[in-house]
Scaffold this motif. Structure first.
Motif, PDB file in Angstrom:
ATOM      1  N   ASN A  75      16.363  22.489  37.415  1.00 33.55           N
ATOM      2  CA  ASN A  75      15.212  23.003  36.665  1.00 33.55           C
ATOM      3  C   ASN A  75      14.486  21.944  35.850  1.00 33.55           C
ATOM      4  O   ASN A  75      13.390  22.187  35.363  1.00 33.55           O
ATOM      5  CB  ASN A  75      15.658  24.123  35.727  1.00 33.55           C
ATOM      6  N   ILE A  76      15.111  20.799  35.676  1.00 35.10           N
ATOM      7  CA  ILE A  76      14.420  19.810  34.845  1.00 35.10           C
ATOM      8  C   ILE A  76      13.553  18.901  35.709  1.00 35.10           C
ATOM      9  O   ILE A  76      13.809  18.677  36.891  1.00 35.10           O
ATOM     10  CB  ILE A  76      15.402  18.969  33.990  1.00 35.10           C
ATOM     11  N   ASP A  77      12.492  18.409  35.092  1.00 37.02           N
ATOM     12  CA  ASP A  77      11.524  17.618  35.843  1.00 37.02           C
ATOM     13  C   ASP A  77      11.726  16.126  35.644  1.00 37.02           C
ATOM     14  O   ASP A  77      11.103  15.311  36.309  1.00 37.02           O
ATOM     15  CB  ASP A  77      10.114  18.018  35.406  1.00 37.02           C
ATOM     16  N   GLY A  78      12.572  15.771  34.717  1.00 37.84           N
ATOM     17  CA  GLY A  78      12.832  14.354  34.528  1.00 37.84           C
ATOM     18  C   GLY A  78      13.779  14.155  33.368  1.00 37.84           C
ATOM     19  O   GLY A  78      13.951  15.058  32.555  1.00 37.84           O
ATOM     20  N   PHE A  79      14.439  12.990  33.359  1.00 38.94           N
ATOM     21  CA  PHE A  79      15.214  12.729  32.163  1.00 38.94           C
ATOM     22  C   PHE A  79      15.062  11.279  31.733  1.00 38.94           C
ATOM     23  O   PHE A  79      14.816  10.393  32.557  1.00 38.94           O
ATOM     24  CB  PHE A  79      16.672  13.168  32.329  1.00 38.94           C
ATOM     25  N   LEU A  80      15.133  11.076  30.438  1.00 32.51           N
ATOM     26  CA  LEU A  80      14.858   9.768  29.852  1.00 32.51           C
ATOM     27  C   LEU A  80      15.953   9.415  28.861  1.00 32.51           C
ATOM     28  O   LEU A  80      16.493  10.293  28.184  1.00 32.51           O
ATOM     29  CB  LEU A  80      13.530   9.818  29.085  1.00 32.51           C
ATOM     30  N   TYR A  81      16.266   8.128  28.828  1.00 34.98           N
ATOM     31  CA  TYR A  81      17.251   7.676  27.852  1.00 34.98           C
ATOM     32  C   TYR A  81      16.594   7.422  26.501  1.00 34.98           C
ATOM     33  O   TYR A  81      15.421   7.045  26.426  1.00 34.98           O
ATOM     34  CB  TYR A  81      17.894   6.369  28.320  1.00 34.98           C
ATOM     35  N   LYS A  82      17.401   7.639  25.456  1.00 32.76           N
ATOM     36  CA  LYS A  82      16.972   7.263  24.114  1.00 32.76           C
ATOM     37  C   LYS A  82      17.544   5.888  23.804  1.00 32.76           C
ATOM     38  O   LYS A  82      18.651   5.604  24.243  1.00 32.76           O
ATOM     39  CB  LYS A  82      17.495   8.278  23.100  1.00 32.76           C
ATOM     40  N   PRO A  95       6.532  21.509  32.593  1.00 32.20           N
ATOM     41  CA  PRO A  95       7.553  20.527  32.948  1.00 32.20           C
ATOM     42  C   PRO A  95       8.463  20.216  31.771  1.00 32.20           C
ATOM     43  O   PRO A  95       8.013  20.180  30.624  1.00 32.20           O
ATOM     44  CB  PRO A  95       6.754  19.290  33.347  1.00 32.20           C
ATOM     45  N   PHE A  96       9.721  19.991  32.094  1.00 34.80           N
ATOM     46  CA  PHE A  96      10.754  19.869  31.090  1.00 34.80           C
ATOM     47  C   PHE A  96      11.433  18.514  31.227  1.00 34.80           C
ATOM     48  O   PHE A  96      11.997  18.208  32.279  1.00 34.80           O
ATOM     49  CB  PHE A  96      11.775  20.974  31.369  1.00 34.80           C
TER      50      PHE A  96
END
Lengths: 365, 133
Positions: B110-117, B88-89
Motif C-alpha cells: 500500500n505504500i508508494d515509497g519509503f525514505l530514510y531519515k 500517495p503514502f
C-alpha cells in the motif's frame, strides 16, 4: 563421620527389597532416605521429592541402572548419581562413566563406611554442581543484559546524531539568518540530549565499578546544587525545598547523587502537565539513623499497570513522548540505592501526580 | 499532471525537530506549496476526515509512540477516506531501524515509497517526480 547439620536427601532404587531395607536401616538416622522398587516407581517419587543423591542398582528388570540414569539426566541433571553393581562388568561401567551419567560407582554388597564417605563427597559434588549452575545462569543473564545495553546505547546515541545530521542538511539550504539561529538552537538541544545520555551511561558504569566510599555529605547543599542545575532548563517549574534535622549524612556521595538527581529531575520533567507554571515539593529530614526524602509532583502520574515496570532497565513509558528519556534513570536509582542500603517507594495516580520516597541509612560509625 | 511546487503535503511525526526539518526542506526545495504537520495518526485521520482539499501526498514516520506508520495507513484505508483515490503514502524510517521493521515496510503493497531519515531533499524529489509526472 557425618555432619549432623547436613542431612542428605537420598533416593535408593533397587528391585531387591532386602537391599532397600538394609540401606534404610543403616542410613536413616543420618540422612533423609527415600526408597523405590523400580525405575518407574523412582520417577513417580521424583515428582514430589528432589533428592541430592540418587543411588541405583545396575541389574534391575525392565530398566538397568545406567538406562535409568540416562533418562534421569535428561530430566534433571542436578542430583549426584551413584551406580551399584554386584558383578564387575567393567565395560558397562566404563561406558556409563564416560557418557557422564554416573558420578560414583560402588560394588555390592557395600561397605557402610565407604558408602557413608561416598555419600559425603557426593553431597559436596552436588553443592558445587548447583552453585555452578546458579553462577552460569547469572552469567548468562548478565551477558544478555550487556548485549541489550550495547544495542540500546548505540541505538539511542545515534538518534540525536541523526537528528543533528538532519538539521545540518537543512542548514545548508537555509539562507535566512533567523532560521539559521533557530537551527543552532535545535542542534544545541540534540547535543544536550546526547550528553545527558552519556552522563547516565557513565553513572551506570560508575555504580557497578567503583567501591562504596562513606563520607560526610552536606545533603542540603547537594540538593540545592541539583536544583540549580535543573532550573535553567525548566524555568516554569517552582521547586519548593524544605530540609529539617541534621546537616551531614554519612553515605556514598556518588550513589546518593544518582538517586537524588534522578528522582528530582523526574519530578521536574513529569510534573509538567501543560505549558502553565507548576510546582514540585521536596521535603527531607536527617536524623542520626536515617535520611528520608520525599519528592512530590502534581503532573502526569504513572498508571497502575506501569508502576511495576518503572525500575526495569530501558523501560520507557509508551505514553511518554519525551524522547529525552534514557530508560535508565529509575533503574539506576534502584541499583544505586540498593548499594547504599536504602529503599525507594512510589505512590502515583495517573493524571494527578507522583510521590517518591527514599530512605537512606546514616552510616556514621 | 501537477507541478511539484503546487502540491499539498501532510507530514506526520511525533518528534518536533523532525517535523520542523522536514517541513523546512520541503518548503525550501519547493516540493510542495502547502505543508501541514501532524503529531500522531489520530491527528492525521481527523485532518483527513475534515478537509475539503485532501493532500497530494503524505509523509509519515514509521516508528512513533503509539501506532506505527503502516498501522495508521491501514486504518486510513479501512475508513475509506478520500475516495475515489487515497493520496500517495511515503514512509520515513530511521537508518537504524530494525530489519524486521524494514521487512514490514518493503513488503507492504500500500505504500508508494519509503525514505530514510535524515531526509534528503533530492531523494524525495526523485520519488515525487516519478509519481507526479
Amino acid at each position: 563421620m557425618t555432619n549432623p547439620k547436613s542431612k542428605i536427601s537420598i533416593l535408593y532404587v533397587d528391585d531387591e527389597v532386602h537391599n532397600l531395607s538394609a540401606f534404610k536401616a543403616s542410613f536413616r538416622r543420618d540422612h533423609d532416605v527415600h526408597l523405590a522398587n523400580s525405575a518407574n516407581e523412582a520417577f513417580t517419587l521424583l515428582e514430589t521429592i528432589s533428592p541430592q543423591i540418587i543411588i541405583a542398582d545396575q541389574r534391575m528388570p525392565e530398566v538397568t541402572g545406567v538406562e535409568f540414569f540416562e533418562r534421569l539426566h535428561a530430566k534433571n541433571p542436578d542430583p549426584i548419581r551413584i551406580l551399584l553393581t554386584a558383578y564387575t562388568s567393567s565395560q558397562t561401567v566404563i561406558e556409563a562413566v564416560n557418557k557422564g551419567q554416573i558420578d560414583k560407582y560402588l560394588v555390592k554388597p557395600w561397605n557402610n563406611d565407604l558408602m557413608q564417605s561416598t555419600l559425603q563427597t557426593g553431597f559436596s559434588m552436588y553443592e558445587a554442581r548447583v552453585a555452578l549452575r546458579v553462577k552460569n545462569e547469572e552469567l548468562r543473564r548478565t551477558n544478555s543484559e550487556l548485549n541489550r545495553f550495547v544495542y540500546s546505547v548505540s541505538h539511542d546515541l545515534r538518534a540525536p546524531l541523526m537528528s543533528m545530521l538532519g538539521l545540518i542538511n537543512l542548514a545548508k539550504l537555509e539562507k535566512e539568518i533567523d532560521s539559521q539561529v533557530q537551527l543552532f538552537e535545535l542542534m544545541e538541544k540534540s547535543v544536550i540530549k546526547m550528553d545527558n545520555y552519556i552522563q547516565t551511561t557513565l553513572d551506570y558504569y560508575r555504580n557497578f565499578k567503583s567501591e562504596i566510599s562513606i563520607e560526610a555529605v552536606q545533603v542540603e547543599v547537594l540538593i540545592n546544587d541539583i536544583i540549580d542545575s535543573l532550573k535553567s532548563y525548566h524555568p516554569k517549574c517552582k521547586i519548593n525545598f524544605i530540609h529539617t534535622g541534621a546537616k551531614e549524612l554519612y553515605s556514598d556521595r556518588m550513589r546518593l547523587k544518582i538517586c537524588l538527581s534522578n528522582i528530582i529531575s523526574n519530578a521536574v520533567k513529569y510534573g509538567r502537565k501543560n505549558s502553565d507554571p507548576y510546582e514540585i515539593n521536596i521535603q527531607t529530614n536527617l536524623t542520626e539513623e536515617v535520611y528520608s526524602v520525599d519528592v512530590e509532583d502534581f503532573g502526569i502520574g504513572i498508571s497502575e499497570a506501569e508502576l511495576p515496570k518503572i525500575y526495569d532497565m530501558f523501560y520507557r513509558s509508551p505514553k511518554n513522548k519525551d524522547s529525552k528519556s534514557t530508560g535508565l534513570g529509575l533503574y539506576l536509582v534502584k541499583e544505586a540505592i540498593h548499594r547504599i542500603k536504602g529503599q525507594v517507594t512510589v505512590d502515583s495516580v495517573l493524571g494527578k501526580g507522583t510521590r517518591f520516597k527514599l530512605t537512606i541509612p546514616n552510616q556514621k560509625k | 499532471m501537477k507541478k511539484l511546487r503546487h502540491l499539498k503535503a501532510y507530514i506526520v511525526d511525533d518528534d518536533e525537530v523532525e517535523l520542523y526539518v522536514i517541513q523546512r526542506i520541503i518548503y525550501l526545495k519547493r516540493l510542495a506549496e502547502k505543508v501541514e504537520v501532524y503529531r500522531s495518526g489520530n491527528e492525521l485521520i481527523e485532518a483527513l476526515q475534515r478537509t475539503i482539499e485532501p493532500p497530494d501526498y503524505i509523509l509519515i514516520n514509521y516508528r512513533m509512540s503509539g501506532e506505527n506508520g503502516l498501522e495508521i495507513l491501514e486504518k486510513i484505508q479501512d475508513l475509506n477516506l478520500n475516495k475515489p483515490e487515497s493520496p500517495p503514502f511515503f514512509i520515513l524510517t530511521s537508518s537504524t531501524a530494525d530489519l524486521s521493521d524494514l521487512d514490514a515496510i518493503m513488503s507492504d503493497k500500500n505504500i508508494d515509497g519509503f525514505l530514510y531519515k535524515p531526509l534528503i531533499a533530492k531523494k524525495l524529489k526523485e520519488q515525487l517526480k516519478s509519481l507526479f509526472s
